[in-house]
Design an enzyme around this catalytic site. Structure first.
Site, PDB file in Angstrom:
ATOM      1  N   GLN A  80      77.327 107.774   7.351  1.00  0.00           N
ATOM      2  CA  GLN A  80      76.291 107.619   8.382  1.00  0.00           C
ATOM      3  C   GLN A  80      75.105 108.554   8.129  1.00  0.00           C
ATOM      4  O   GLN A  80      74.469 109.041   9.064  1.00  0.00           O
ATOM      5  CB  GLN A  80      76.880 107.862   9.770  1.00  0.00           C
ATOM      6  CG  GLN A  80      77.734 106.712  10.270  1.00  0.00           C
ATOM      7  CD  GLN A  80      76.958 105.402  10.380  1.00  0.00           C
ATOM      8  OE1 GLN A  80      75.759 105.388  10.636  1.00  0.00           O
ATOM      9  NE2 GLN A  80      77.637 104.280  10.173  1.00  0.00           N
ATOM     10  N   SER A  81      74.781 108.786   6.863  1.00  0.00           N
ATOM     11  CA  SER A  81      73.691 109.693   6.524  1.00  0.00           C
ATOM     12  C   SER A  81      72.335 109.123   6.939  1.00  0.00           C
ATOM     13  O   SER A  81      71.933 108.051   6.481  1.00  0.00           O
ATOM     14  CB  SER A  81      73.697 109.932   5.008  1.00  0.00           C
ATOM     15  OG  SER A  81      72.510 110.583   4.607  1.00  0.00           O
ATOM     16  N   ASN A  82      71.624 109.866   7.797  1.00  0.00           N
ATOM     17  CA  ASN A  82      70.242 109.488   8.132  1.00  0.00           C
ATOM     18  C   ASN A  82      69.345 109.663   6.908  1.00  0.00           C
ATOM     19  O   ASN A  82      68.395 108.914   6.710  1.00  0.00           O
ATOM     20  CB  ASN A  82      69.716 110.373   9.266  1.00  0.00           C
ATOM     21  CG  ASN A  82      70.523 110.213  10.542  1.00  0.00           C
ATOM     22  OD1 ASN A  82      70.684 109.109  11.036  1.00  0.00           O
ATOM     23  ND2 ASN A  82      71.049 111.313  11.062  1.00  0.00           N
ATOM     24  N   ALA A  84      70.196 109.279   3.704  1.00  0.00           N
ATOM     25  CA  ALA A  84      70.368 108.163   2.766  1.00  0.00           C
ATOM     26  C   ALA A  84      69.610 106.936   3.278  1.00  0.00           C
ATOM     27  O   ALA A  84      68.909 106.253   2.524  1.00  0.00           O
ATOM     28  CB  ALA A  84      71.857 107.848   2.594  1.00  0.00           C
TER      29      ALA A  84
END
Ligand SMILES: *Cc1c(COP(=O)(O)O)cnc(C)c1O
Length: 332
Positions: A80-82, A84
């Site tokens: 859930q990387s913002n 990325a």
């Protein structure tokens, strides 16, 4: 592509500047502050790709990638990387490809940020349940394979936090001072460290309070290293204001303090925070007020660094929020 120069680095403009600085009088009142004491810097409203703090860093990182002739951006992160997600959006905006090397294994249904990664056309490479070093090694291997196929990859660091990326937050600090010369304290989530480091460089360590979110092992050391790189002078970790008390059971988990902060911000200001970063930052701000580290009468600015898509990818928060739903009745 729009660019502007700064020294020997160039910047790919990806956002609309400056972001707004808005008062939060009802949240201020709830914390015992005067109506003019508490403001929010809306970096969640940066236009690109759902917004958030990573856009400021990516402007400099993508500028450097473009100068190096890159054709594909490669970066790493949690599922859930913002960061990325915004790297994928920046690549789309700049006409580049994106490969996201993420912790985890394929199979889990896409939600939150992963849905946006797909819409932006990024390729996801699952690295397995690995630590930071192995994740980086996989990204380097991906870059090597891309080179073998004739592409020119640019490795964007974890969270966009290098000295180059942190320049985006040196500028944010200057932007804030222009909007509010009386600024006493900025409260920010501390993840990979570049956001706090940039703010410390332009505002000084006494005016920046970082709330550790559990993304790195030694947050003060990480930030101090980036500040040293920005200023060319050694920054001692002990001089930084960092709270370590909001991590709970770890980066991906929801704490009761964070849930309370999400509800307070939503119900006083109609403002949505996320469970990983901005919720922890607000919980840390509330704790700092309780302890007298932040006091009424001095201007405090909360940095809203984005992260809303992550809320939709966080089952624990979605379940807790569902419990908060008030169901009314109608007679007749
Ligand atoms: C990454 C992130 C942060 C933390 O910023 P760093 O520069 O990595 O410390 C804060 N808020 C949100 C929403 C983020 O995605």
């Amino acid at each position: 592509m729009m660019t502007s120069g700064s020294g020997n680095a160039s910047r790919a403009v990806l956002g609309t500047w400056p972001t707004p600085l808005e008062p939060m009088p009802r949240l201020a009142a709830a914390l015992g502050f005067g109506p003019d004491d508490l403001w929010v810097k809306r970096d969640d409203l940066i236009g690109l790709g759902g917004g958030g703090n990573k856009v400021r860093k990516l402007e400099w990182l993508c500028g450097a990638a473009r100068d190096a002739g890159a054709t594909v951006l490669v970066t790493t992160g949690a599922p859930q990387s913002n960061h990325a997600r915004l790297t994928a959006a920046a690549a789309a905006r700049l006409g580049l490809d994106a490969v996201l090397v993420l912790v985890g294994t394929p199979g889990s249904p896409g939600s939150g940020n992963l849905v946006l990664d797909a819409l932006f056309g990024a390729t996801v490479v699952w690295a397995g349940d690995v630590g930071a070093e192995a994740l980086k090694a996989t990204a380097e291997q991906v870059a090597e394979e891309l080179r073998g196929r004739g592409a020119v990859p640019a490795l964007i660091p974890f969270g966009g936090s290098s000295v180059v990326g942190a320049r985006g937050y040196v500028e944010c600090g200057r932007e804030l001072l222009a909007q509010d010369p009386d600024l006493a304290t900025v409260v920010t989530a501390l993840g990979s460290g570049g956001t706090m480091a940039g703010l410390v460089d332009s505002l000084g360590s006494a005016r920046v309070l970082g709330i550790h979110c559990g993304a790195v092992a030694d947050p003060a050391h990480t930030v101090a290293g980036l500040v040293s790189g920005l200023s060319g002078k050694r920054c001692e970790p002990e001089t930084l204001r960092v709270r370590l008390d909001q991590v709970g059971d770890g980066y991906g988990t929801l704490t009761d303090q964070v849930m309370a902060a999400l509800l307070l911000a939503a119900r006083t200001e109609g403002m949505v925070l996320d469970p990983i970063y901005t919720g922890r930052a607000m919980a840390g701000l509330i704790a700092a007020v309780r302890e007298g580290d932040i006091v009424p009468g001095q201007r405090t600015v909360f940095l809203h660094s984005g992260g809303l898509p992550g809320l939709y990818g966080h089952p624990q928060t979605l379940a807790r929020a569902a419990d908060e739903l008030t169901v009314g009745t109608v007679s007749g």
